[in-house]
Design an enzyme around this catalytic site. Structure first.
Site, PDB file in Angstrom:
ATOM      1  N   ARG B  59       0.802  -1.214   0.000  1.00 46.68           N
ATOM      2  CA  ARG B  59       0.000   0.000   0.000  1.00 46.68           C
ATOM      3  C   ARG B  59       0.843   1.276   0.000  1.00 46.68           C
ATOM      4  NH1 ARG B  59      -5.322  -0.124   2.968  1.00 46.68           N
ATOM      5  NH2 ARG B  59      -4.818  -2.305   2.712  1.00 46.68           N
ATOM      6  N   THR B  60       1.774   1.374   0.945  1.00 49.03           N
ATOM      7  CA  THR B  60       2.559   2.603   1.076  1.00 49.03           C
ATOM      8  C   THR B  60       3.451   2.804  -0.149  1.00 49.03           C
ATOM      9  OG1 THR B  60       2.558   2.297   3.456  1.00 49.03           O
ATOM     10  CG2 THR B  60       4.158   3.850   2.587  1.00 49.03           C
ATOM     11  N   LYS B  87      22.168  -7.255   9.482  1.00 52.04           N
ATOM     12  CA  LYS B  87      23.426  -6.798  10.075  1.00 52.04           C
ATOM     13  C   LYS B  87      23.684  -5.336   9.764  1.00 52.04           C
ATOM     14  CE  LYS B  87      25.790 -11.149  10.499  1.00 52.04           C
ATOM     15  NZ  LYS B  87      26.809 -12.014   9.928  1.00 52.04           N
ATOM     16  N   ARG B 109      11.630   2.960   3.659  1.00 55.40           N
ATOM     17  CA  ARG B 109      11.038   2.173   4.752  1.00 55.40           C
ATOM     18  C   ARG B 109      12.109   1.216   5.234  1.00 55.40           C
ATOM     19  NH1 ARG B 109       5.290  -0.756   5.144  1.00 55.40           N
ATOM     20  NH2 ARG B 109       4.814   1.418   5.586  1.00 55.40           N
ATOM     21  N   HIS B 137       5.824   6.853  11.261  1.00 49.87           N
ATOM     22  CA  HIS B 137       5.306   6.658   9.907  1.00 49.87           C
ATOM     23  C   HIS B 137       4.526   7.943   9.600  1.00 49.87           C
ATOM     24  CE1 HIS B 137       3.835   5.070   6.290  1.00 49.87           C
ATOM     25  NE2 HIS B 137       3.205   3.988   6.711  1.00 49.87           N
TER      26      HIS B 137
END
Lengths: 424, 307
Positions: B59-60, B87, B109, B137
């Protein structure tokens, strides 16, 4: 034979000495040094004027990570020696979480051998359990015979109460000391900083005070049952100070130290997700910082430790949650404590918490500071001008939150193992 | 025109109420644009935007891409599974790649809280946080508040409940900041194990009883249960979670009021919300999606104007 050296005009800065604040000279002949009255010596000496400089005992660190063997690129014996001399330390108690773990005579002897060849003393802390697994006791007696004075589980608590009970009992036959890092991980699963308003605002899970003082309480209950001695390494919250204060009143043989970082910073430092401040125990709030300082003042807290944890960029300069815990601190401990705590503790007291305090915890005779005698010392110039940067940093690692901070106080000479070393 | 004096959008915490209202006013214009027959404007022509997603997102990511394309930006997409960044090396390497590609803006993200702050210390491009772990967010919070404003006329003084896993929710944190800055009253509801201690320091109230909260609220924002972020069991079973914190039609009706229902998606139907409620006339879940594009266009436009 070379001429004797006379260091002139030093101010004794040691709250445990009868001659605190007096202006003295030090006469060094060959390998022997003694404090003499200022301007009392006549003769043909090599004279060095240290007028206005502070004379303190050389420092002992109770919690130093020397990851040799295993991670020598972070710090090794050679770098640690230089670092210690530059920072005013003549004795480093080294954590057992090397690879392999310091859990037997041969690993201890590796340290003792290196210590003999060094200008400073490396005192290994033996692992309480084999490979630090927290299951079976290590051969603590054999390590004791090789020179170990205290046994630790490094930066982890001894999870099994039964193991701690047996260890506290076992070491009593040779008056061993058990060092506990009080931190119950199960109380703060996923936590990576102090639990409070700052952790909430950053969306990070917290490590509540509960995770520490619960372990302090547990360990003290076990001590009450077993007898013996326990030392808490790196307490960070007001509750722990209060609990230990009561235990001392009761007569339990308990000591504790606080890490320099917990006296200097709070969780506010983490607001920008700066991983330099990601350390264990976590930096807590101003309330806790004040309680730790009050604990030093009233005698509850016995010593200040560096908590030096050198780490390479690859594991530190990464996203906050992946960054390893720890900061390279040793070089800035003394000047930073003076700079930040001068209004709360005298310089003499700070010196004492870095020397007399740790020595008492370890059961070592404290440095003698009296006329006619001195076995180790540090000379600090209070009117220097320096900062920790890539060039002046003596550690192999650069994970220091003290980078680019200006200081006036600088260690300019140290007398350790009967040798005088000047810092360039 | 008022200024949006920010180089990055990393968190709502950094914005003022004026900033937020400026985003809304700009989004009003873009919402009108995206409802035209020709939905594209040349505003960001010659601007290169990299969408970098280290966590799964549909969606985003799509919403950002659509917003960028409607502003005529050149878009590159980069996604990587979270396991390969465990890592942290990949982010540093990605930083170097971004620098070589000479992109103007980065939408990222990442599973690590503070990852966008980390990125902003290493690169010069504008950065928009599309969700960093459990931290923030911001565009989700902006579109949520924008949707409330659209439905109720204003956010100020409105009673907004946020229900579910607050501990692991970046949506909750950003929503709290945004709604409080706009003058709303905010109440949190969920299992006590999933509401952080000290959360009241953000100016919100906490109530563990959903029925009470539903009766109190004008708007209920139902959060998705983030099973992937839970390192240990914070409640015994989804069944028991639903029993206490699932929004059912019966609960909505018991409140006796016209409740507005929101959800940031994707929905676990039958867990935090039943299909009946999610698809009801009170739900504005799809309006949120549509507004998401307009809000993201506004943010991109305002940050680009910073240059």
């Amino acid at each position: 034979m070379s001429k004797a050296t006379l260091l002139q005009g030093l101010i004794v800065t040691n709250s445990k000495s009868n001659i605190d604040n007096e202006k003295v000279d030090i006469l060094i002949s060959g390998t022997e040094a003694k404090i003499v009255k200022h301007n009392s010596q006549k003769g043909d000496f090599e004279k060095i004027n240290f007028s206005g400089c502070f004379l303190t005992p050389a420092f002992t660190d109770l919690s130093f990570s020397l990851p040799d063997p295993g991670f020598e690129y972070r710090e090794n014996f050679e770098s640690a020696e230089k670092l210690a001399l530059t920072s005013g330390f003549h004795r480093l108690c080294c954590l057992p979480n090397t690879e392999p773990v310091i859990d037997g005579k041969s690993e201890v002897n590796y340290y003792i051998k290196n210590s003999r060849q060094s200008k400073i003393e490396f005192l290994p802390l033996g692992a309480v359990s084999k490979e630090l697994k927290g299951e079976e006791m290590s051969e603590m007696y054999d390590m004791h015979l090789s020179g170990v004075k205290a046994f630790s589980n490094a930066d982890k608590a001894v999870k099994q109460a039964g193991l701690l009970k047996r260890a506290l009992q076992y070491v009593q036959s040779f008056n061993g000391l058990i060092v506990s890092f009080p931190f119950d991980e199960t109380v703060s699963v996923g936590g990576i900083m102090h639990e409070g308003e700052v952790s909430v605002s950053l969306g990070l899970k917290g490590q509540p005070e509960l995770s520490e003082y619960l372990m302090v309480k547990r360990d003290l209950e076990i001590l009450r049952y077993t007898g013996g001695r326990i030392h808490f390494s790196g307490i960070s919250c007001a509750e722990s100070v209060a609990i230990i204060k009561e235990a001392k009143k009761e007569g339990l043989k308990v000591t504790c130290d606080v890490r320099a970082l917990n006296l200097l910073f709070t969780d506010e430092s983490l607001k920008g997700f700066d991983s330099s401040y990601k350390v264990l125990p976590p930096l807590r709030t101003e309330k806790h910082r004040k309680a730790l300082i009050a604990g030093l003042k009233d005698g509850t807290v016995d010593a200040i430790s560096s908590g030096h944890r050198p780490l390479d960029t690859e594991v530190k300069d990464v996203e906050f949650i992946y960054a390893k815990y720890g900061a390279s601190t040793l070089q800035s401990v003394w000047p930073m404590l003076i700079k930040e705590l001068e209004n709360k503790l005298s310089i003499s007291q700070i010196a004492s918490f870095l020397s007399y305090g740790p020595e008492t915890v370890l059961g070592i005779n404290p440095s003698q500071f009296e006329y006619g005698y001195i076995d180790n010392f540090v000379i600090t110039n209070p009117k220097s001008d320096w900062m920790l940067d890539k060039k002046s940093n003596m550690s192999l690692s650069e994970n220091s939150p003290f980078m680019n901070i200006n200081h006036n106080f600088r260690v300019i000479a140290i007398f350790s193992k009967n040798k005088l070393t000047f810092n360039k | 025109m008022k200024d949006f004096n920010h180089k990055h959008l990393i968190g709502i915490k950094d914005l003022s109420a004026e900033d937020i209202n400026l985003v809304f006013e700009t989004a009003d214009n873009f919402k009108e644009v995206i409802n035209r027959p020709i939905k594209k404007v040349p505003t960001l022509r010659d601007t290169t935007i990299a969408n970098i997603f280290f966590e799964n997102s549909t969606r985003t990511r799509v919403s950002f891409e659509l917003a960028e394309k409607r502003l005529s930006a050149d878009v590159v997409n980069f996604s990587s599974s979270s396991s390969s960044v465990s890592k942290g090396e990949t982010l540093i390497d990605t930083v170097k790649n971004i620098l070589s590609m000479k992109v103007d803006m980065v939408v990222m993200r990442h599973p690590s809280p503070g990852a966008c702050v980390f990125l902003s210390k290493h690169i010069d491009a504008n950065i928009i946080n599309a969700g960093d772990g459990t931290h923030e967010h911001p565009t989700q919070a902006l579109l949520d508040a924008f949707s409330i404003r659209e439905k109720l006329g204003d956010v100020k003084g409105k009673k907004i409940a946020i229900v579910g896993d607050i501990t692991h929710s970046r949506v909750a944190i950003s929503n709290i900041y945004c709604l409080k800055k706009l003058g709303a009253k905010v109440k949190l509801c969920g299992p006590p194990t999933l509401i952080p201690k000290h959360i009241e320091s953000l100016g919100v109230e906490v109530d563990y009883n959903l029925d009470n909260v539903v009766k109190w609220a004008d708007v209920v924002n139902m959060l998705r249960i983030q099973m992937e972020r839970q390192d240990i069991a914070y409640f015994p079973s989804l069944r028991e979670y639903s029993m206490q914190y699932g929004l059912t039609q019966e609960r909505v009706e018991r409140s006796g009021k016209e409740l507005i229902i929101m959800h940031p998606g994707p929905i676990n139907r039958g867990v935090e919300i039943t299909s009946e409620v999610a698809d009801s006339k009170n739900a504005i879940i799809l309006n949120q999606v549509e507004n998401g594009v307009a809000i993201r266009m506004a943010v991109l436009y305002l940050l680009a104007g910073d240059k």
